[in-house]
Enzyme design. Structure first.
Site, PDB file in Angstrom:
ATOM      1  N   TYR A  83       0.035   3.768  -6.692  1.00 42.44           N
ATOM      2  CA  TYR A  83       0.398   3.933  -5.272  1.00 42.44           C
ATOM      3  C   TYR A  83      -0.161   5.279  -4.833  1.00 42.44           C
ATOM      4  CZ  TYR A  83       3.336   4.248  -1.039  1.00 42.44           C
ATOM      5  OH  TYR A  83       3.796   4.390   0.261  1.00 42.44           O
TER       6      TYR A  83
ATOM      7  N   LYS B 200      -2.861   0.766  -4.609  1.00 41.62           N
ATOM      8  CA  LYS B 200      -2.362   0.583  -3.247  1.00 41.62           C
ATOM      9  C   LYS B 200      -2.862   1.834  -2.551  1.00 41.62           C
ATOM     10  CE  LYS B 200       2.010   0.354  -0.643  1.00 41.62           C
ATOM     11  NZ  LYS B 200       1.707   1.314   0.406  1.00 41.62           N
TER      12      LYS B 200
HETATM   13  O1  MN9 Z   1       3.470   1.369   2.613  1.00 43.67           O
HETATM   14  C1  MN9 Z   1       3.410   2.114   4.789  1.00 43.67           C
HETATM   15  N1  MN9 Z   1       3.450   3.477   4.458  1.00 43.67           N
HETATM   16  C2  MN9 Z   1       4.481   4.221   4.747  1.00 43.67           C
HETATM   17  C3  MN9 Z   1       2.923   1.346   3.632  1.00 43.67           C
HETATM   18  O2  MN9 Z   1       5.428   3.791   5.378  1.00 43.67           O
HETATM   19  C4  MN9 Z   1       4.436   5.629   4.272  1.00 43.67           C
HETATM   20  C5  MN9 Z   1       2.509   1.775   5.967  1.00 43.67           C
HETATM   21  O3  MN9 Z   1       2.689   0.430   6.225  1.00 43.67           O
HETATM   22  C6  MN9 Z   1       2.830   2.597   7.209  1.00 43.67           C
HETATM   23  O4  MN9 Z   1       4.203   2.504   7.508  1.00 43.67           O
HETATM   24  C7  MN9 Z   1       2.069   2.086   8.432  1.00 43.67           C
HETATM   25  C8  MN9 Z   1       2.385   2.895   9.676  1.00 43.67           C
HETATM   26  O5  MN9 Z   1       1.844   4.190   9.550  1.00 43.67           O
HETATM   27  O6  MN9 Z   1       0.717   2.076   8.180  1.00 43.67           O
END
Ligand code: MN9
Length: 298
Positions: A136, A164
């Site tokens: 990640y 990821k």
């Molecule tokens: O895991 C998410 N990352 C975080 C994925 O929340 C830190 C993303 O889906 C973000 O929420 C999204 C909005 O910035 O890209």
């Protein structure tokens, strides 16, 4: 089941104001992602699940309920990373026992660990799970980025299956995908879904797919079909929504809108603050607007 390619919701988790997982609601939210969102997979226990704010019991409950509700229908990845490595190992064992298809672990953060320590962490957790491990990678939050040679070292371990990849550095993403064709890369920024897919990402994992899986799947398919104008229009709609929701507090606003469908989506964990009455009304109005625009179904 092995991992399917496509759109994975980073599962939101409903908590009580005391930080306890609302079990029935979580199950309903997982079910909603599978049957209404028609996601290709679920990523459980990540940033969106507020894992890094929750206690060990909550982390375990979330892994259990998600696996039981899914019952093998869609691919499932368990985020088990923690800077408490003993806890991470316990979660790794649990993910395996529950039948997860893969694990993922956030790069250890807060202290500036050297790269050899980071490799040891990933190898140890991958071996604890004995499942494919997705690194990640979220340098904006962890403060640690890798170059391609460091990725190569991680990939020397046969259980390290991919990334990821949550970074706006699309050059490195492309280099990673090209250099390691046998590994898989999930695109982690929903804002960059089109770009990640165009560069050859295997899948995309995101918080906003708890609500916008339909449009995300459309962007994905349109890139596959070479329909760039349509894909771009879809990304623009998604990005406008992300911009609107982020101004309220992204996870809070997503939970508020999902609650319109009748699920008690609870609270976010502190230090996240709850939405004010006015913010709730704004989120509800946005939800209705997205529904009218046929961007979401409630
Ligand atoms: O895991 C998410 N990352 C975080 C994925 O929340 C830190 C993303 O889906 C973000 O929420 C999204 C909005 O910035 O890209």
């Amino acid at each position: 089941m092995k991992l399917e390619s496509g759109i994975y919701a980073a599962q939101l988790v409903p908590y009580t104001s005391d930080g306890i997982v609302k079990e029935e609601s979580l199950s309903a939210m997982v079910e909603r992602n599978i049957t209404l969102g028609k996601v290709d997979g679920l990523y459980i226990g990540g940033s969106t699940g507020e894992s890094f704010l929750s206690d060990t019991n909550a982390k375990k409950k979330v892994l259990e309920i998600a696996a039981e509700t899914n019952a093998g229908r869609v691919s499932m990845i368990a985020q088990i990373g923690s800077i408490n490595v003993k806890e991470a190992e316990e979660l790794a064992h649990l993910a395996t026992a529950l039948g997860y298809d893969a694990v993922s672990a956030v790069t250890p953060y807060y202290y500036r660990f050297n790269f050899s320590e980071i490799c040891d962490y990933y190898f140890r957790l991958a071996e604890a799970a004995n499942l494919p491990m997705l690194v990640y990678y979220i340098p904006a939050f962890t403060g640690t980025s890798f170059d391609i040679e460091q990725a190569r070292r991680l990939f020397e371990h046969p259980l390290i299956a991919g990334f990821k990849y949550t970074s706006g550095d699309l050059y490195t993403m492309e280099r990673l995908i090209s250099a390691f064709p046998d590994k898989i890369v999930f695109s982690g920024y929903d804002e960059l879904l089109l770009c990640g897919k165009a560069l050859g990402a295997f899948g995309a994992i995101g918080s906003t797919y708890n609500l916008f899986a339909h449009i995300a799947k459309e962007i994905w398919k349109n890139v596959d079909l070479g329909l760039l104008a349509q894909a771009r229009a879809g990304q623009a709609k998604l990005n406008s929504a992300i911009q609107e929701l982020t101004s309220l507090g992204l996870y809070q606003a997503l939970k508020e809108i999902i609650s319109i469908s009748g699920i008690d989506t609870g609270c976010c964990l502190p230090p996240f603050s709850p939405l004010s009455q006015e913010q709730k009304e704004k989120a509800d109005a946005l939800g209705r607007k997205y529904e009218d625009m046929k961007l979401i179904r409630l």
